[in-house]
Design an enzyme around this catalytic site. Structure first.
Site, mmCIF file in Angstrom:
data_model
loop_
_atom_site.group_PDB
_atom_site.id
_atom_site.type_symbol
_atom_site.label_atom_id
_atom_site.label_comp_id
_atom_site.label_asym_id
_atom_site.label_seq_id
_atom_site.Cartn_x
_atom_site.Cartn_y
_atom_site.Cartn_z
ATOM 1 N N LYS A 32 0.853 -1.196 0.000
ATOM 2 C CA LYS A 32 0.000 0.000 0.000
ATOM 3 C C LYS A 32 0.885 1.241 0.000
ATOM 4 O O LYS A 32 1.750 1.404 0.856
ATOM 5 C CB LYS A 32 -0.905 0.023 1.228
ATOM 6 C CG LYS A 32 -1.803 1.274 1.255
ATOM 7 C CD LYS A 32 -2.752 1.272 2.429
ATOM 8 C CE LYS A 32 -2.232 2.024 3.619
ATOM 9 N NZ LYS A 32 -2.413 3.475 3.588
ATOM 10 N N ASP A 59 -3.406 4.295 -2.103
ATOM 11 C CA ASP A 59 -4.334 4.873 -1.125
ATOM 12 C C ASP A 59 -4.281 6.394 -1.239
ATOM 13 O O ASP A 59 -3.714 7.082 -0.400
ATOM 14 C CB ASP A 59 -3.922 4.399 0.273
ATOM 15 C CG ASP A 59 -4.923 4.789 1.338
ATOM 16 O OD1 ASP A 59 -6.050 5.183 0.980
ATOM 17 O OD2 ASP A 59 -4.571 4.706 2.528
ATOM 18 N N LYS A 61 -7.035 8.413 -1.674
ATOM 19 C CA LYS A 61 -8.231 9.032 -1.079
ATOM 20 C C LYS A 61 -8.727 10.247 -1.862
ATOM 21 O O LYS A 61 -8.842 11.358 -1.342
ATOM 22 C CB LYS A 61 -7.947 9.436 0.376
ATOM 23 C CG LYS A 61 -7.611 8.257 1.289
ATOM 24 C CD LYS A 61 -7.531 8.680 2.744
ATOM 25 C CE LYS A 61 -7.360 7.529 3.713
ATOM 26 N NZ LYS A 61 -6.052 6.867 3.655
ATOM 27 N N ASP A 64 -13.089 15.148 -4.756
ATOM 28 C CA ASP A 64 -13.207 16.398 -5.510
ATOM 29 C C ASP A 64 -14.473 16.289 -6.350
ATOM 30 O O ASP A 64 -15.240 15.336 -6.182
ATOM 31 C CB ASP A 64 -11.952 16.592 -6.381
ATOM 32 C CG ASP A 64 -11.622 18.077 -6.580
ATOM 33 O OD1 ASP A 64 -12.547 18.832 -6.927
ATOM 34 O OD2 ASP A 64 -10.461 18.460 -6.402
ATOM 35 N N THR A 115 -10.395 7.224 10.949
ATOM 36 C CA THR A 115 -10.442 6.838 12.366
ATOM 37 C C THR A 115 -9.875 7.929 13.268
ATOM 38 O O THR A 115 -9.956 7.837 14.481
ATOM 39 C CB THR A 115 -9.691 5.514 12.605
ATOM 40 O OG1 THR A 115 -8.413 5.624 11.998
ATOM 41 C CG2 THR A 115 -10.446 4.352 12.033
ATOM 42 N N ARG A 204 3.123 -0.555 10.599
ATOM 43 C CA ARG A 204 4.182 -0.584 11.607
ATOM 44 C C ARG A 204 4.453 -1.929 12.259
ATOM 45 O O ARG A 204 5.618 -2.208 12.560
ATOM 46 C CB ARG A 204 3.917 0.504 12.646
ATOM 47 C CG ARG A 204 4.152 1.889 12.052
ATOM 48 C CD ARG A 204 3.507 2.970 12.860
ATOM 49 N NE ARG A 204 2.051 2.845 12.823
ATOM 50 C CZ ARG A 204 1.208 3.641 13.471
ATOM 51 N NH1 ARG A 204 1.673 4.617 14.216
ATOM 52 N NH2 ARG A 204 -0.085 3.473 13.368
HETATM 53 O O1 C5P Z 1 -1.027 1.345 12.080
HETATM 54 P P1 C5P Z 1 -0.354 0.796 10.850
HETATM 55 O O2 C5P Z 1 1.047 1.275 10.697
HETATM 56 O O3 C5P Z 1 -0.470 -0.702 10.725
HETATM 57 O O4 C5P Z 1 -1.193 1.428 9.681
HETATM 58 C C1 C5P Z 1 -1.103 0.950 8.374
HETATM 59 C C2 C5P Z 1 -1.773 1.883 7.418
HETATM 60 O O5 C5P Z 1 -3.160 1.919 7.633
HETATM 61 C C3 C5P Z 1 -1.271 3.311 7.480
HETATM 62 O O6 C5P Z 1 -0.975 3.696 6.155
HETATM 63 C C4 C5P Z 1 -2.395 4.095 8.074
HETATM 64 O O7 C5P Z 1 -2.518 5.341 7.463
HETATM 65 C C5 C5P Z 1 -3.600 3.246 7.796
HETATM 66 N N1 C5P Z 1 -4.525 3.226 8.948
HETATM 67 C C6 C5P Z 1 -5.815 3.606 8.766
HETATM 68 N N2 C5P Z 1 -6.705 3.554 9.807
HETATM 69 C C7 C5P Z 1 -6.315 3.148 11.012
HETATM 70 C C8 C5P Z 1 -5.014 2.755 11.230
HETATM 71 C C9 C5P Z 1 -4.129 2.812 10.153
HETATM 72 O O8 C5P Z 1 -6.196 3.959 7.649
HETATM 73 N N3 C5P Z 1 -7.193 3.081 12.009
#
Ligand code: C5P
Length: 223
Positions: A32, A59, A61, A64, A115, A204
């Site tokens: 991604k 991704d 998003k 517009d 979120t 992460r």
């Molecule tokens: O938290 P993590 O590093 O696993 O997040 C992975 C991806 O998912 C990131 O690119 C983050 O922007 C997105 N994400 C999201 N909504 C969340 C947590 C993470 O869109 N609640």
């Protein structure tokens, strides 16, 4: 069925992103790339990661007027993304035109609710009711607009899947340990998968792990 895990390459340096992608490619299903990566490295960066050989989820998003979103969608055809995101709150016509402008092999999915927003934030933008209601409402709208699916949290995917049986559901925010040190309930990749997720976005827990290959392998083993 292939590996549903898409590794979020939220790494500022292109070289580091590419090295990480090469390292874990045997244990994830795709990559991604977000807005930050795209703004920094553009089409060139996407090509570099695509060379690793796995599907790409852009991704971006989009949000517009329909004509502009359709044009943006056409401008990424040559990147052949497997998945692209648009904001569900952009409305039905925007989503219809986004889907119509997307390449045949590209799944277009709607972001429902960020979120980072809580219900107070929602109210301040004029949206009444619970976050859950808003997700369900935008899921219905995305389905009516002919999109492939939505992005939602692991807490919502079960309910959305029940309402939209053949939808394509992208679930981020996953953690391997159901108990995350504090009282916050987090969803595991396996749980999300069992609840109907099509794609599991993991960042992460893999990218910042001491051993990213081992971390990716451990997640894969649970699925
Ligand atoms: O938290 P993590 O590093 O696993 O997040 C992975 C991806 O998912 C990131 O690119 C983050 O922007 C997105 N994400 C999201 N909504 C969340 C947590 C993470 O869109 N609640």
């Amino acid at each position: 069925m292939g590996n549903p895990v898409y590794l979020a390459l939220d790494v500022p340096q292109l070289d580091a992103a590419k090295a990480l992608a090469e390292k874990v490619k045997a244990h994830v299903g795709g990559f991604k790339l977000g807005l930050e990566f795209f703004c920094a490295h553009g089409h060139h960066g996407v090509h570099e990661i695509a060379h690793v050989g796995l599907p790409i989820f852009l991704d971006l998003k989009f949000h517009d007027i329909p004509n502009t979103v359709a044009g943006a969608m056409q401008a990424i055809h040559m990147l052949e993304p497997a998945i692209v995101t648009v904001h569900g709150s952009g409305g039905r016509a925007m989503m219809e035109d986004a889907k119509a402008a997307a390449a045949n092999g590209t799944k277009v999915v709607a972001v429902t609710m960020l979120t980072s927003l809580d219900e107070r934030d929602l109210m301040r933008t004029g949206v009444e009711g619970s976050a859950h209601d808003q997700v369900m409402r935008l899921a219905e709208l995305a389905q009516a607009a002919g999109l492939d699916g939505i992005v939602c949290s692991g807490h919502e995917v079960r309910a959305v899947h029940k309402q939209w049986k053949d939808g394509f559901f992208v679930v981020p925010g996953l953690r391997m340990n159901g108990n995350h040190g504090d009282q916050k309930r987090v969803v595991t990749p396996r749980q999300a998968r069992d609840d109907g997720a099509s794609v599991l976005v993991v960042g992460r827990p893999i990218s910042r792990a001491e051993d990213p290959v081992e971390a990716a392998r451990a997640i894969e083993a649970t699925l």
